[in-house]
Write a protein that holds these residues in place. Structure first.
Motif, short mmCIF file in Angstrom:
data_model
loop_
_atom_site.label_atom_id
_atom_site.label_comp_id
_atom_site.label_asym_id
_atom_site.label_seq_id
_atom_site.Cartn_x
_atom_site.Cartn_y
_atom_site.Cartn_z
N TYR A 27 0.82 -1.22 0.00
CA TYR A 27 0.00 0.00 0.00
C TYR A 27 0.86 1.26 0.00
CZ TYR A 27 -4.59 -2.15 0.28
OH TYR A 27 -5.74 -2.84 -0.01
N GLU A 28 2.02 1.22 0.64
CA GLU A 28 2.94 2.37 0.61
C GLU A 28 3.46 2.59 -0.81
OE1 GLU A 28 4.72 5.70 1.90
OE2 GLU A 28 3.39 4.46 3.12
N LEU A 29 3.77 1.51 -1.52
CA LEU A 29 4.22 1.63 -2.90
C LEU A 29 3.13 2.21 -3.79
CD1 LEU A 29 6.09 -1.78 -3.21
CD2 LEU A 29 7.14 0.50 -3.24
N THR A 32 2.86 6.01 -3.03
CA THR A 32 3.95 6.81 -3.58
C THR A 32 4.06 6.66 -5.10
OG1 THR A 32 5.53 5.02 -3.16
CG2 THR A 32 5.29 6.72 -1.44
N ASN A 33 3.06 6.06 -5.70
CA ASN A 33 2.99 5.86 -7.16
C ASN A 33 4.13 5.02 -7.72
OD1 ASN A 33 0.59 7.36 -7.54
ND2 ASN A 33 1.76 9.24 -7.35
N GLU A 34 4.72 4.17 -6.90
CA GLU A 34 5.74 3.24 -7.37
C GLU A 34 5.11 1.96 -7.92
OE1 GLU A 34 9.38 2.82 -4.99
OE2 GLU A 34 8.43 4.27 -3.64
#
Length: 64
Positions: A27-29, A32-34
């Motif tokens: 979810y962090e990726l 951060t649009n990664e």
């Protein structure tokens, strides 16, 4: 977990299983649009191409 050849996206839970990345990190990726996702109705899907690109970008060569 094998991926059928005609599968183009997976749910978050399956992306976690396929990559070994924790749900929180996944979810962090996304945040951060990664990692790209697609929302269809209430379902959040991760394209297989996005997962492959993520892994490719993060491949490190082992020391020789």
């Amino acid at each position: 977990m094998g991926v059928p050849h005609d599968l183009i996206s997976v749910r978050i839970e399956d992306a976690v299983k396929m990559t070994g990345i924790s749900r929180t990190v996944l979810y962090e990726l996304i945040k951060t649009n990664e990692l790209e996702t697609v929302k269809i109705g209430r379902a959040r899907l991760v394209p297989i191409t996005s997962l492959k690109a993520l892994v490719s970008r993060n491949v490190t060569k082992s020391a020789a």
